[in-house]
Design a protein around this motif. Sequence first.
Motif, PDB file in Angstrom:
ATOM      1  N   THR B   4       0.836  -1.195   0.000  1.00 25.56           N
ATOM      2  CA  THR B   4       0.000   0.000   0.000  1.00 25.56           C
ATOM      3  C   THR B   4       0.871   1.245   0.000  1.00 25.56           C
ATOM      4  O   THR B   4       0.576   2.215  -0.667  1.00 25.56           O
ATOM      5  CB  THR B   4      -0.914   0.016   1.229  1.00 25.56           C
ATOM      6  OG1 THR B   4      -0.099  -0.110   2.384  1.00 25.56           O
ATOM      7  CG2 THR B   4      -1.895  -1.109   1.190  1.00 25.56           C
ATOM      8  N   GLU B   5       1.998   1.179   0.732  1.00 27.81           N
ATOM      9  CA  GLU B   5       2.879   2.351   0.747  1.00 27.81           C
ATOM     10  C   GLU B   5       3.503   2.576  -0.630  1.00 27.81           C
ATOM     11  O   GLU B   5       3.611   3.696  -1.081  1.00 27.81           O
ATOM     12  CB  GLU B   5       3.978   2.180   1.794  1.00 27.81           C
ATOM     13  CG  GLU B   5       3.474   2.394   3.206  1.00 27.81           C
ATOM     14  CD  GLU B   5       4.500   1.958   4.225  1.00 27.81           C
ATOM     15  OE1 GLU B   5       5.466   2.696   4.408  1.00 27.81           O
ATOM     16  OE2 GLU B   5       4.335   0.878   4.803  1.00 27.81           O
ATOM     17  N   GLU B   7       2.298   1.600  -3.517  1.00 25.26           N
ATOM     18  CA  GLU B   7       1.281   2.060  -4.459  1.00 25.26           C
ATOM     19  C   GLU B   7       0.950   3.522  -4.231  1.00 25.26           C
ATOM     20  O   GLU B   7       0.616   4.236  -5.156  1.00 25.26           O
ATOM     21  CB  GLU B   7       0.029   1.191  -4.359  1.00 25.26           C
ATOM     22  CG  GLU B   7       0.128  -0.015  -5.267  1.00 25.26           C
ATOM     23  CD  GLU B   7      -1.195  -0.713  -5.376  1.00 25.26           C
ATOM     24  OE1 GLU B   7      -2.011  -0.275  -6.193  1.00 25.26           O
ATOM     25  OE2 GLU B   7      -1.399  -1.675  -4.628  1.00 25.26           O
ATOM     26  N   ALA B   8       1.090   3.933  -2.956  1.00 23.13           N
ATOM     27  CA  ALA B   8       0.812   5.330  -2.660  1.00 23.13           C
ATOM     28  C   ALA B   8       1.826   6.217  -3.385  1.00 23.13           C
ATOM     29  O   ALA B   8       1.553   7.358  -3.694  1.00 23.13           O
ATOM     30  CB  ALA B   8       0.863   5.566  -1.163  1.00 23.13           C
ATOM     31  N   ASN B  10       2.532   5.789  -6.254  1.00 19.32           N
ATOM     32  CA  ASN B  10       1.968   5.906  -7.590  1.00 19.32           C
ATOM     33  C   ASN B  10       3.035   5.895  -8.659  1.00 19.32           C
ATOM     34  O   ASN B  10       3.255   6.888  -9.342  1.00 19.32           O
ATOM     35  CB  ASN B  10       1.187   7.224  -7.715  1.00 19.32           C
ATOM     36  CG  ASN B  10      -0.276   6.997  -7.457  1.00 19.32           C
ATOM     37  OD1 ASN B  10      -0.724   5.844  -7.435  1.00 19.32           O
ATOM     38  ND2 ASN B  10      -1.013   8.077  -7.274  1.00 19.32           N
ATOM     39  N   LEU B  11       3.732   4.781  -8.800  1.00 20.78           N
ATOM     40  CA  LEU B  11       4.819   4.666  -9.770  1.00 20.78           C
ATOM     41  C   LEU B  11       4.610   5.610 -10.951  1.00 20.78           C
ATOM     42  O   LEU B  11       3.646   5.487 -11.682  1.00 20.78           O
ATOM     43  CB  LEU B  11       4.903   3.228 -10.285  1.00 20.78           C
ATOM     44  CG  LEU B  11       5.249   2.155  -9.249  1.00 20.78           C
ATOM     45  CD1 LEU B  11       5.245   0.772  -9.880  1.00 20.78           C
ATOM     46  CD2 LEU B  11       6.561   2.461  -8.572  1.00 20.78           C
ATOM     47  N   ALA B  35      -1.950  -2.638 -20.619  1.00 16.92           N
ATOM     48  CA  ALA B  35      -2.823  -1.726 -19.884  1.00 16.92           C
ATOM     49  C   ALA B  35      -2.035  -1.223 -18.689  1.00 16.92           C
ATOM     50  O   ALA B  35      -1.645  -1.999 -17.817  1.00 16.92           O
ATOM     51  CB  ALA B  35      -4.080  -2.461 -19.436  1.00 16.92           C
ATOM     52  N   ILE B  36      -1.760   0.082 -18.643  1.00 20.73           N
ATOM     53  CA  ILE B  36      -0.717   0.581 -17.743  1.00 20.73           C
ATOM     54  C   ILE B  36      -1.097   0.500 -16.262  1.00 20.73           C
ATOM     55  O   ILE B  36      -0.246   0.249 -15.415  1.00 20.73           O
ATOM     56  CB  ILE B  36      -0.245   2.005 -18.142  1.00 20.73           C
ATOM     57  CG1 ILE B  36       1.039   2.371 -17.397  1.00 20.73           C
ATOM     58  CG2 ILE B  36      -1.319   3.036 -17.941  1.00 20.73           C
ATOM     59  CD1 ILE B  36       2.030   3.118 -18.203  1.00 20.73           C
ATOM     60  N   GLY B  37      -2.380   0.653 -15.953  1.00 21.39           N
ATOM     61  CA  GLY B  37      -2.799   0.596 -14.546  1.00 21.39           C
ATOM     62  C   GLY B  37      -2.484  -0.741 -13.907  1.00 21.39           C
ATOM     63  O   GLY B  37      -1.791  -0.820 -12.882  1.00 21.39           O
ATOM     64  N   SER B  38      -2.979  -1.825 -14.530  1.00 18.19           N
ATOM     65  CA  SER B  38      -2.751  -3.141 -13.931  1.00 18.19           C
ATOM     66  C   SER B  38      -1.282  -3.545 -14.060  1.00 18.19           C
ATOM     67  O   SER B  38      -0.749  -4.233 -13.194  1.00 18.19           O
ATOM     68  CB  SER B  38      -3.683  -4.195 -14.548  1.00 18.19           C
ATOM     69  OG  SER B  38      -3.537  -4.245 -15.936  1.00 18.19           O
ATOM     70  N   SER B  40       1.322  -1.499 -13.834  1.00 20.47           N
ATOM     71  CA  SER B  40       2.024  -0.826 -12.728  1.00 20.47           C
ATOM     72  C   SER B  40       1.754  -1.536 -11.405  1.00 20.47           C
ATOM     73  O   SER B  40       2.636  -1.625 -10.554  1.00 20.47           O
ATOM     74  CB  SER B  40       1.562   0.621 -12.549  1.00 20.47           C
ATOM     75  OG  SER B  40       1.427   1.251 -13.755  1.00 20.47           O
ATOM     76  N   ARG B  41       0.527  -2.006 -11.228  1.00 21.26           N
ATOM     77  CA  ARG B  41       0.194  -2.708  -9.983  1.00 21.26           C
ATOM     78  C   ARG B  41       1.066  -3.948  -9.813  1.00 21.26           C
ATOM     79  O   ARG B  41       1.531  -4.239  -8.727  1.00 21.26           O
ATOM     80  CB  ARG B  41      -1.276  -3.135  -9.998  1.00 21.26           C
ATOM     81  CG  ARG B  41      -2.201  -2.218  -9.234  1.00 21.26           C
ATOM     82  CD  ARG B  41      -3.511  -2.872  -8.859  1.00 21.26           C
ATOM     83  NE  ARG B  41      -4.081  -3.801  -9.794  1.00 21.26           N
ATOM     84  CZ  ARG B  41      -4.905  -3.485 -10.778  1.00 21.26           C
ATOM     85  NH1 ARG B  41      -5.245  -2.251 -10.996  1.00 21.26           N
ATOM     86  NH2 ARG B  41      -5.389  -4.434 -11.567  1.00 21.26           N
ATOM     87  N   ARG B  42       1.282  -4.679 -10.929  1.00 18.25           N
ATOM     88  CA  ARG B  42       2.095  -5.899 -10.819  1.00 18.25           C
ATOM     89  C   ARG B  42       3.571  -5.563 -10.596  1.00 18.25           C
ATOM     90  O   ARG B  42       4.255  -6.261  -9.860  1.00 18.25           O
ATOM     91  CB  ARG B  42       1.907  -6.767 -12.061  1.00 18.25           C
ATOM     92  CG  ARG B  42       0.518  -7.392 -12.134  1.00 18.25           C
ATOM     93  CD  ARG B  42       0.427  -8.484 -13.163  1.00 18.25           C
ATOM     94  NE  ARG B  42       0.611  -7.996 -14.518  1.00 18.25           N
ATOM     95  CZ  ARG B  42      -0.323  -7.402 -15.256  1.00 18.25           C
ATOM     96  NH1 ARG B  42      -1.533  -7.239 -14.748  1.00 18.25           N
ATOM     97  NH2 ARG B  42      -0.070  -6.984 -16.463  1.00 18.25           N
ATOM     98  N   ARG B  45       3.918  -4.763  -6.987  1.00 15.01           N
ATOM     99  CA  ARG B  45       3.913  -5.964  -6.138  1.00 15.01           C
ATOM    100  C   ARG B  45       5.278  -6.671  -6.189  1.00 15.01           C
ATOM    101  O   ARG B  45       5.791  -7.111  -5.173  1.00 15.01           O
ATOM    102  CB  ARG B  45       2.790  -6.921  -6.564  1.00 15.01           C
ATOM    103  CG  ARG B  45       2.499  -7.943  -5.492  1.00 15.01           C
ATOM    104  CD  ARG B  45       1.292  -8.805  -5.838  1.00 15.01           C
ATOM    105  NE  ARG B  45       0.147  -7.993  -6.175  1.00 15.01           N
ATOM    106  CZ  ARG B  45      -0.658  -8.234  -7.214  1.00 15.01           C
ATOM    107  NH1 ARG B  45      -0.421  -9.256  -8.008  1.00 15.01           N
ATOM    108  NH2 ARG B  45      -1.688  -7.459  -7.448  1.00 15.01           N
ATOM    109  N   TYR B 225      -4.937  -7.739 -20.516  1.00 14.11           N
ATOM    110  CA  TYR B 225      -3.673  -7.138 -20.075  1.00 14.11           C
ATOM    111  C   TYR B 225      -3.125  -6.101 -21.029  1.00 14.11           C
ATOM    112  O   TYR B 225      -2.111  -5.483 -20.753  1.00 14.11           O
ATOM    113  CB  TYR B 225      -2.649  -8.250 -19.765  1.00 14.11           C
ATOM    114  CG  TYR B 225      -3.190  -9.013 -18.608  1.00 14.11           C
ATOM    115  CD1 TYR B 225      -3.205  -8.423 -17.351  1.00 14.11           C
ATOM    116  CD2 TYR B 225      -3.863 -10.212 -18.790  1.00 14.11           C
ATOM    117  CE1 TYR B 225      -3.828  -9.027 -16.294  1.00 14.11           C
ATOM    118  CE2 TYR B 225      -4.488 -10.827 -17.728  1.00 14.11           C
ATOM    119  CZ  TYR B 225      -4.466 -10.229 -16.487  1.00 14.11           C
ATOM    120  OH  TYR B 225      -5.102 -10.810 -15.450  1.00 14.11           O
TER     121      TYR B 225
END
Lengths: 190, 281
Positions: B4-5, B7-8, B10-11, B35-38, B40-42, B45, B225
């Motif tokens: 969470t930190e 992601e905060a 926000n790459l 798809a840049i949102g998902s 970036s999430r990976r 992680r 994706y």
Amino acid sequence: MLSKFDIKAVVIGGSAGSLQVLNTIFSQLPDKTRLPIFVAVHRLKHVYTGMPESLNVKSKLHIVEPHDKQAIAPGKIYLAPANYHMAIERSGLFSMSSDEMVLGSRPSIDITLGSCAEYYKKNLLGILLTGANKDGADGMRKIHLNGGHTVVQDPKTCMIDTMPKAALAATTIDQTLSIEEIINLLKTIL
Amino acid sequence: MSSTEIEALNLPEGEIKTLIDNIKKNYGFDFSGYAIGSFSRRIARFMEVNKITSIAQLTPLIKDKVAFTSFLNAVTVNTTELFRDPSMWVFLKDKILPRLFEKNEKVKIWHAACSSGEEVVSMVILLKELNLLHKAEILGTDINTEILEQAKAATYLSWRLPHYQKNLEVVFPGKKAENYFSKVENKLVFKMDEYKNVRFKNFDLVLDTSFSQFNLVLCRNVLIYFDQEQQENIILKLNGALEPKGYLVLGAQESIDWHKSSDEFMSISNDNKIYRKFKGQ
């Protein structure tokens, strides 16, 4: 104070006990609104159908499970499909993902809330309902950090209060409201 | 640092684009259409698990080939299961396969982005039960060579068995999933090498030139994706790989409806996302 004109979208998260609450809320909303409403609730992985149908029975607004890259239309309720995370891409289109579960869930409430927060920034109203784990707390934190308005269901009125309590502990919650009060709030901004 | 930190943080999109350029230059994988949102999430992680706090710190690390492979595993998605979306398999079994095998001597099937191979195993089981397997040629491909080795080995963790059983029960009521596997310690092994008509090959859906003449192509939960433009390219590629009147299967929440190439296909089952190539060349 929350102004009707600040809000461009509503996002709702919930888990244990929240289906009944959603049914109550949706049954009392108007039949038209200029806003889209996004809903992420924990649901059984292998029950693929039935939830949008059962929610549609009492709702005047149409409830749909969106497809990947679908455009967002006003006046619809978008429900995160079973077994997919539902997010909004930077392009403003829906994005589905089968990434790993987050906090044991797919759909993850945090992912939907978090991506709405990034997309709508201060123009978002986030509502977190009854539930049995801490999913949604981080999403509410992101809504708050992005300047959006945060609301949790009053823990005293929850079937299981873990979820709103986790959000209250994690971030600033602007309002703690009963179901009736949540409905009234929605009626004023929709 | 928790996810969470990170992601905060926000790459930043700019840094991610630079990273994507570097990967393309060094390894030849092109993630620019993801798809840049998902995506970036990976990445976030992967960074969390490996205690990396910035893209600047990540970039030199993945110059190492071993590190890059584990990065690739993390940012490409490998969620799959036996008979995922069982109603689609029922539709294939009852409506599509009998017709295909009646009309063709050999039926060629491509599992595009097959990951660890559960979908290929499902197809082999299905065709075996229908006594059609000997008339099929099956190809599984993936961008990730390491995951392809897993697909060839077809070895899965035993704890997934109840889950497999639930899906199988819908497709073949009364059949036992465990009967298709041998148990080795806490693993389930499907003897894939017994089937000479099943092959696996490394293939990048974005960059590689397509195969041709498949009667059935399954590409499920892959398009999600990619961004819209890249989806369009991939759909064209899949279309090119299909025989006239061949079938295309997408994932449950994927649709070709708002793509330019949608008029190349007709929808056979909207619920199961099964399409049929319209035009023959």
